[in-house]
Write an enzyme that holds these catalytic residues in place. Structure first.
Site, PDB file in Angstrom:
ATOM      1  CB  ALA A  82      -1.013   0.046   1.135  1.00  0.00           C
ATOM      2  CB  ALA A  83       4.461   2.020   0.083  1.00  0.00           C
ATOM      3  N   GLY A  84       2.695   2.439  -2.491  1.00  0.00           N
ATOM      4  CA  GLY A  84       2.473   3.103  -3.786  1.00  0.00           C
ATOM      5  C   GLY A  84       1.088   3.743  -3.852  1.00  0.00           C
ATOM      6  CG  ASP A  85      -2.141   1.221  -3.398  1.00  0.00           C
ATOM      7  OD1 ASP A  85      -1.886   1.197  -4.609  1.00  0.00           O
ATOM      8  OD2 ASP A  85      -2.282   0.194  -2.713  1.00  0.00           O
TER       9      ASP A  85
HETATM   10  O1  RIB Z   1      -1.124  -2.090  -3.596  1.00  0.00           O
HETATM   11  C1  RIB Z   1      -1.386  -3.020  -2.596  1.00  0.00           C
HETATM   12  C2  RIB Z   1      -2.648  -3.772  -2.893  1.00  0.00           C
HETATM   13  O2  RIB Z   1      -2.494  -4.496  -4.088  1.00  0.00           O
HETATM   14  C3  RIB Z   1      -3.024  -4.791  -1.847  1.00  0.00           C
HETATM   15  O3  RIB Z   1      -3.815  -4.243  -0.830  1.00  0.00           O
HETATM   16  C4  RIB Z   1      -3.692  -5.894  -2.655  1.00  0.00           C
HETATM   17  O4  RIB Z   1      -5.042  -6.069  -2.369  1.00  0.00           O
HETATM   18  C5  RIB Z   1      -3.462  -5.529  -4.119  1.00  0.00           C
HETATM   19  O5  RIB Z   1      -4.570  -4.995  -4.700  1.00  0.00           O
END
Ligand code: RIB
Length: 319
Positions: free
Chosen positions: A257-260
């Site tokens: 989730a760092a990129g998100d």
């Molecule tokens: O970017 C991380 C996410 O990628 C995770 O939470 C996983 O569900 C995938 O979608």
């Protein structure tokens, strides 16, 4: 600020290992957790944690994990009024293995996410009337993304694409994208697809080559490109400038989730009209916090945590 995220929500099944197993071998892992995730949901929770009125449009499954996932996402203040429950399908599930450097590998079954339809987006059209920001990724159907782009464009809403995970897509969409945030792997895959040859390889960290490659996305009509380079930092490009940024030094535990988080935090500051320096610093700080915590959604910081982190830490020079 009002933000819409069109995207995926997944149940993440995460296990930590010292090293990934070789084919046919078993590695003993530890610290198994099940938690909310999915690139779309992660980005939505991040926006909400940073104070944005956030609406998530997704397609959830009809199963036990999905019911828990919906409640988890709602508990972060994300509005799901226009999300749909697919009565016939199970929701997205992702197996994530994190090694001791904090890096991960994933196996995903996106389930109901991939059935998010153009009609689902049309049904949410009025949400876009006063929205400032639309975030998209590649874990839902292409038709849903395209419909969201066309409605957002009509409503002068800023469009941010995190092209992850890489897949074949209609390159026409690039001319309507304001910000794209590929990592190096995604950049190399996109350019191989668009240009038919290896322009930059994933293990090729020569910044001049990365810049040259990212320029091709500008030529395709994207207004700005941010190539994320993990612990090295990122490269920012628009038509008038190219900037290299280092990042914050932290002890990595889990990069999920760092990129998100980086994408959402940068999109927010960019849309607010903050300087590129401030937007990257803020996004890098938010992502750095995520890397020090386990899990996806559970690791995303609040605005207060990001501000506190910024007070206490200095961004490193790009190397
Ligand atoms: O970017 C991380 C996410 O990628 C995770 O939470 C996983 O569900 C995938 O979608």
């Amino acid at each position: 600020m009002k933000g819409i995220v069109v995207g995926s929500a997944n149940t993440d099944l995460i296990i930590h290992v010292d090293k990934l197993p070789a084919l046919g071998n078993t590695e003993v892992g530890h610290g198994f957790t099940r938690g909310p995730g999915g690139k779309g949901a992660n980005q939505a929770v991040c926006l909400s944690q940073l104070g944005v009125d956030t609406h998530f449009i997704g397609r959830f499954g009809k199963d036990e994990f999905s019911s828990i996932l919906i409640e988890d996402i709602k508990s972060y203040g994300v509005r799901l009024n226009y999300s749909v429950i697919d009565e016939k399908r199970q929701g997205g599930v992702v197996f994530i293995v994190v090694d001791k450097t904090g890096n991960n590998t994933m196996i995903a079954d996106f389930g109901s996410n991939m059935y998010l339809s153009a009609e689902d987006i049309e049904n949410a059209e009025k949400l876009f009337d006063d929205a400032d920001l639309l975030l998209l990724q590649f874990e839902v159907s292409e038709e849903a993304n395209k419909k969201a782009i066309s409605i957002a464009k009509r409503n002068d809403c800023r469009i941010v694409l995190n092209p992850a995970p890489f897949r074949i897509f209609d390159p026409e969409i690039l001319s309507n994208v304001d910000v794209i945030t590929p990592n190096l792997f995604e950049l190399s895959q996109i350019l191989k697809y668009l240009e038919g040859k290896d322009i930059v390889k994933q293990d090729e960290m020569d910044i001049d080559r990365i810049e040259k490659a990212a320029r091709i996305l500008l030529e395709r009509g994207v207004s700005c490109v941010v190539v994320t380079l993990g612990s090295r930092g990122c490269l920012y490009l628009d038509k008038s400038e190219v900037r290299k940024f280092g990042t914050f030094r932290v002890q990595p535990v889990d990069s999920t989730a760092a990129g998100d988080t980086f994408t959402s935090a940068f999109a927010l500051k960019y849309t607010e009209g903050k300087s590129i320096d401030d937007a990257i610093r803020f996004a890098s700080a938010a992502a750095a916090i995520v890397v020090t915590r386990k899990g996806a959604i559970k690791s995303i910081p609040t605005i207060e945590e990001v501000e506190d982190f910024l007070q206490r830490n200095r961004i490193q020079k790009f190397q």
